[in-house]
Design a protein around this motif. Structure first.
Motif, mmCIF file in Angstrom:
data_model
loop_
_atom_site.group_PDB
_atom_site.id
_atom_site.type_symbol
_atom_site.label_atom_id
_atom_site.label_comp_id
_atom_site.label_asym_id
_atom_site.label_seq_id
_atom_site.Cartn_x
_atom_site.Cartn_y
_atom_site.Cartn_z
ATOM 1 N N HIS A 63 30.467 18.176 39.371
ATOM 2 C CA HIS A 63 29.004 18.264 39.294
ATOM 3 C C HIS A 63 28.565 19.498 38.498
ATOM 4 O O HIS A 63 27.681 19.428 37.662
ATOM 5 N N THR A 94 28.502 14.680 51.285
ATOM 6 C CA THR A 94 28.517 14.309 49.877
ATOM 7 C C THR A 94 28.131 15.527 49.043
ATOM 8 O O THR A 94 27.690 16.541 49.576
ATOM 9 N N ASP A 96 25.545 15.748 47.090
ATOM 10 C CA ASP A 96 24.106 15.955 47.276
ATOM 11 C C ASP A 96 23.810 16.673 48.592
ATOM 12 O O ASP A 96 22.942 17.540 48.649
ATOM 13 N N ASP A 97 24.538 16.307 49.649
ATOM 14 C CA ASP A 97 24.363 16.993 50.933
ATOM 15 C C ASP A 97 24.722 18.473 50.805
ATOM 16 O O ASP A 97 24.007 19.340 51.308
ATOM 17 N N TYR A 103 23.456 26.096 47.458
ATOM 18 C CA TYR A 103 23.323 25.913 46.022
ATOM 19 C C TYR A 103 23.862 27.136 45.300
ATOM 20 O O TYR A 103 23.193 28.162 45.245
#
Length: 112
Positions: A63, A94, A96-97, A103
């Motif tokens: 990602h 995941t 996204d989780d 972040y």
């Protein structure tokens, strides 16, 4: 680290048999890798990383378009802790989780 240390290290962190760690040559750096090889720092294993590398870590690296050695040690710890905590409560995390929970921020002060 010596070759003997490397053998002890492989045993301590239970490397799979198909993983053959190698010490760098004196002129090699972390960004000197060969096709099919990856550079890994000892500190990652000391903070809990095990092989094979967990899918979530690989997905997060894809990602962010990062190689694992570019991930700061504290970020590796956070990812590993998220995986352990969610695994203990039966949640499949995941990418996204993980981004909603943590972040990582780009280091804008020091490139390279």
């Amino acid at each position: 680290m010596t070759k003997n240390d490397l053998a002890l290290f492989k045993g301590r962190y239970k490397f799979p048999n198909e993983v053959q760690p190698q010490l760098p040559f004196p002129n090699e750096r972390a960004d000197t890798v060969f096709e099919g090889w990856i550079c890994m720092y000892v500190k990652y294993f000391e903070c809990g990383l095990r092989l094979p590398i967990l899918p979530l870590i690989i997905q997060c690296m894809h990602h962010y378009q990062l190689a694992i050695p570019l991930l700061m040690l504290n970020s590796m710890r956070v990812f590993l802790e998220l995986i352990v905590i969610t695994d203990e409560v039966g949640i499949v995390l995941t990418v996204d989780d993980s981004l909603a929970l943590y972040y990582p921020q780009e280091n804008t002060k020091d490139y390279g």
